[in-house]
Design a protein around this motif. Structure first.
Motif, PDB file in Angstrom:
ATOM      1  N   GLU A  61       0.843  -1.201   0.000  1.00 29.47           N
ATOM      2  CA  GLU A  61       0.000   0.000   0.000  1.00 29.47           C
ATOM      3  C   GLU A  61       0.877   1.250   0.000  1.00 29.47           C
ATOM      4  N   TYR A  91       3.882   1.489  -1.166  1.00 33.45           N
ATOM      5  CA  TYR A  91       4.492   1.575  -2.492  1.00 33.45           C
ATOM      6  C   TYR A  91       3.498   2.180  -3.480  1.00 33.45           C
ATOM      7  N   TRP A  92       2.273   1.664  -3.504  1.00 30.95           N
ATOM      8  CA  TRP A  92       1.282   2.159  -4.458  1.00 30.95           C
ATOM      9  C   TRP A  92       0.881   3.592  -4.152  1.00 30.95           C
ATOM     10  N   GLN A  93       0.837   3.962  -2.898  1.00 30.14           N
ATOM     11  CA  GLN A  93       0.506   5.342  -2.561  1.00 30.14           C
ATOM     12  C   GLN A  93       1.565   6.282  -3.120  1.00 30.14           C
ATOM     13  N   GLN A 130       3.448   5.671  -5.736  1.00 27.28           N
ATOM     14  CA  GLN A 130       3.276   5.674  -7.188  1.00 27.28           C
ATOM     15  C   GLN A 130       2.084   6.545  -7.599  1.00 27.28           C
ATOM     16  N   LEU A 131       0.975   6.460  -6.847  1.00 30.98           N
ATOM     17  CA  LEU A 131      -0.201   7.268  -7.168  1.00 30.98           C
ATOM     18  C   LEU A 131       0.085   8.758  -6.975  1.00 30.98           C
TER      19      LEU A 131
END
Length: 130
Positions: A89, A91-93, A95-96
């Protein structure tokens, strides 16, 4: 390498999409098997089998109320899954946030490239009235 049994640990148990669906449905309230069957549109033997696996790894608890068996999630057993997923999460945050920054920069660039006429300047194609 041989794949681990789905009943060996919580991670293997939730690898099956229908089990994740059952866990999500049970997250809101304790429910009987029949309600799970109806709500998810699965066959009763299949739901019972999946509940058995989830119980065996500790993700679901069962209690009897008369002849009815009621199932609910076991938050403590779900915690390691949540913690593990939390690493991704973050990591994706990141990236977002990066995608958002790039999109905002593109919008700023596009809006600065738009033609905005200066209403105070004189257009050489327009004749002034005297």
């Amino acid at each position: 390498m041989a794949r681990a049994s789905t009943t060996s640990d919580a991670f293997n148990a939730v690898a099956e999409p229908r089990r994740r669906e059952i866990l999500s449905y049970l997250a809101n309230a304790e429910r009987p098997v029949g309600e799970i069957v109806t709500a998810l549109g699965l066959e009763q033997p299949s739901v019972s089998k999946h509940l058995r696996v989830l119980r065996d790894v500790g993700l679901v608890r069962m209690r009897c109320q008369g002849r009815q068996k009621l199932y609910r999630t076991n938050a403590e057993a779900i915690r390691p899954l949540h913690a593990w997923a939390g690493t991704f999460e973050r990591y994706w945050q990141h990236q977002l946030n990066r995608v958002k920054e790039l999109a905002e920069a593109a919008v700023r660039q596009a809006s600065s490239n738009l033609y905005t006429p200066d209403l105070n300047s004189k257009d050489p194609n327009v004749k002034e009235k005297k």
